[in-house]
Design a protein around this motif. Structure first.
Motif, short mmCIF file in Angstrom:
data_model
loop_
_atom_site.label_atom_id
_atom_site.label_comp_id
_atom_site.label_asym_id
_atom_site.label_seq_id
_atom_site.Cartn_x
_atom_site.Cartn_y
_atom_site.Cartn_z
N PRO A 60 0.82 -1.22 0.00
CA PRO A 60 0.00 0.00 0.00
C PRO A 60 0.86 1.27 0.00
O PRO A 60 1.91 1.32 0.63
CB PRO A 60 -0.78 -0.11 1.31
CG PRO A 60 0.11 -0.92 2.20
CD PRO A 60 0.86 -1.87 1.31
N TYR A 61 0.37 2.27 -0.74
CA TYR A 61 1.01 3.58 -0.80
C TYR A 61 -0.05 4.64 -0.54
O TYR A 61 -1.13 4.59 -1.14
CB TYR A 61 1.64 3.84 -2.17
CG TYR A 61 2.90 3.07 -2.40
CD1 TYR A 61 4.15 3.68 -2.25
CD2 TYR A 61 2.86 1.72 -2.73
CE1 TYR A 61 5.31 2.96 -2.43
CE2 TYR A 61 4.03 1.00 -2.91
CZ TYR A 61 5.24 1.62 -2.76
OH TYR A 61 6.39 0.90 -2.93
N LEU A 62 0.26 5.60 0.30
CA LEU A 62 -0.60 6.76 0.50
C LEU A 62 -0.22 7.80 -0.55
O LEU A 62 0.92 7.84 -1.01
CB LEU A 62 -0.42 7.34 1.90
CG LEU A 62 -0.73 6.38 3.05
CD1 LEU A 62 -0.45 7.05 4.38
CD2 LEU A 62 -2.16 5.88 2.98
N LEU A 63 -1.16 8.65 -0.90
CA LEU A 63 -0.96 9.63 -1.96
C LEU A 63 -1.13 11.05 -1.45
O LEU A 63 -2.09 11.34 -0.73
CB LEU A 63 -1.96 9.39 -3.10
CG LEU A 63 -1.99 10.41 -4.23
CD1 LEU A 63 -0.70 10.35 -5.03
CD2 LEU A 63 -3.20 10.17 -5.13
N GLU A 64 -0.21 11.91 -1.84
CA GLU A 64 -0.35 13.36 -1.67
C GLU A 64 -0.26 13.94 -3.07
O GLU A 64 0.69 13.65 -3.81
CB GLU A 64 0.75 13.92 -0.78
CG GLU A 64 0.64 15.40 -0.51
CD GLU A 64 -0.48 15.77 0.45
OE1 GLU A 64 -0.82 16.97 0.49
OE2 GLU A 64 -1.00 14.90 1.17
N ALA A 65 -1.25 14.74 -3.46
CA ALA A 65 -1.30 15.28 -4.82
C ALA A 65 -1.45 16.80 -4.74
O ALA A 65 -2.34 17.30 -4.07
CB ALA A 65 -2.48 14.68 -5.58
N TRP A 90 4.70 -0.55 7.63
CA TRP A 90 4.98 -0.89 6.23
C TRP A 90 4.41 0.14 5.25
O TRP A 90 4.59 -0.01 4.05
CB TRP A 90 4.45 -2.29 5.90
CG TRP A 90 2.99 -2.42 6.14
CD1 TRP A 90 1.97 -2.09 5.27
CD2 TRP A 90 2.36 -2.90 7.31
NE1 TRP A 90 0.75 -2.34 5.85
CE2 TRP A 90 0.97 -2.84 7.11
CE3 TRP A 90 2.83 -3.38 8.54
CZ2 TRP A 90 0.03 -3.22 8.07
CZ3 TRP A 90 1.90 -3.76 9.49
CH2 TRP A 90 0.53 -3.69 9.25
N ALA A 91 3.76 1.17 5.74
CA ALA A 91 3.18 2.18 4.86
C ALA A 91 4.26 2.99 4.15
O ALA A 91 5.33 3.25 4.71
CB ALA A 91 2.27 3.12 5.65
N THR A 115 13.80 8.06 4.10
CA THR A 115 12.53 8.39 3.48
C THR A 115 11.63 7.17 3.31
O THR A 115 12.12 6.06 3.06
CB THR A 115 12.73 9.09 2.12
OG1 THR A 115 11.46 9.53 1.65
CG2 THR A 115 13.38 8.18 1.10
N LYS A 116 10.34 7.40 3.46
CA LYS A 116 9.33 6.38 3.18
C LYS A 116 8.44 6.85 2.04
O LYS A 116 7.37 6.30 1.82
CB LYS A 116 8.51 6.10 4.44
CG LYS A 116 9.33 5.47 5.56
CD LYS A 116 8.48 5.12 6.72
CE LYS A 116 7.79 3.83 6.38
NZ LYS A 116 7.20 3.12 7.47
N ILE A 117 8.90 7.90 1.35
CA ILE A 117 8.12 8.42 0.23
C ILE A 117 9.00 8.54 -1.02
O ILE A 117 10.22 8.64 -0.91
CB ILE A 117 7.46 9.78 0.54
CG1 ILE A 117 8.51 10.90 0.65
CG2 ILE A 117 6.60 9.70 1.80
CD1 ILE A 117 7.90 12.29 0.69
#
Length: 164
Positions: A60-65, A90-91, A115-117
């Motif tokens: 899974p990946y969270l999104l910032e747009a 694990w995000a 970094t996790k992004i």
């Protein structure tokens, strides 16, 4: 399908700033769906807004747009990283900024904790929409480069020198 998405991408650029952000989030959800990345639209947790999520290789990946005129700096990157770090261990996250990122912000961000992004800009998206590159492969190369270097943003033109 990429032709329609490319047209939609162009249409978003002509929208007023106050509606462009939500249209961009919906556009990203559509491109993730096109590449079978199981998108989820924006959602709220107590005290925060998440612009969406998707999965890549069952992760899974969270999104910032962001679609705004100014480039994203360290404080915005840190804020999104904070959202990701408060989730499951694990995000991971993807920050998509149409206008890109400041050199100073990326430098300051890379000097912090690991970094996790990973990050994408509008030029990266244009390469995917052109049909030359598949979004999952772009993301996989960005993730690998971030793991190897600690750099959250590496432009597609550095990752695919023979294709572009």
């Amino acid at each position: 399908m990429l032709t329609e998405l490319n047209s939609l991408f162009q249409e978003i650029s002509s929208l007023p700033a106050n509606t462009r952000g939500f249209a961009f989030e919906k556009f990203l959800s559509e491109i993730f769906a096109t590449f079978k990345l199981a998108p989820r639209g924006s959602f709220r947790n107590p005290g925060e807004q998440i612009d969406g999520s998707f999965t890549l290789k069952d992760e899974p990946y969270l999104l910032e747009a962001k679609w705004q005129d100014k480039q994203i700096g360290n404080s915005e990157l840190q804020a999104f990283t904070g959202k990701v770090r408060t989730k499951a261990s694990w995000a991971r996250g993807l920050y998509v900024s149409y206008s890109g990122f400041t050199v100073e912000g990326l430098d300051a961000f890379s000097r912090g904790a690991s970094t996790k992004i990973v990050c994408m800009d509008g030029l990266d998206l244009s390469q995917v929409l052109s049909g030359r590159l598949a979004l999952p492969e772009v993301l996989e190369r960005k993730i690998r480069r971030a793991a190897e270097t600690g750099r959250a943003f590496v432009p597609v033109r550095e990752l695919f020198t023979s294709v572009i």
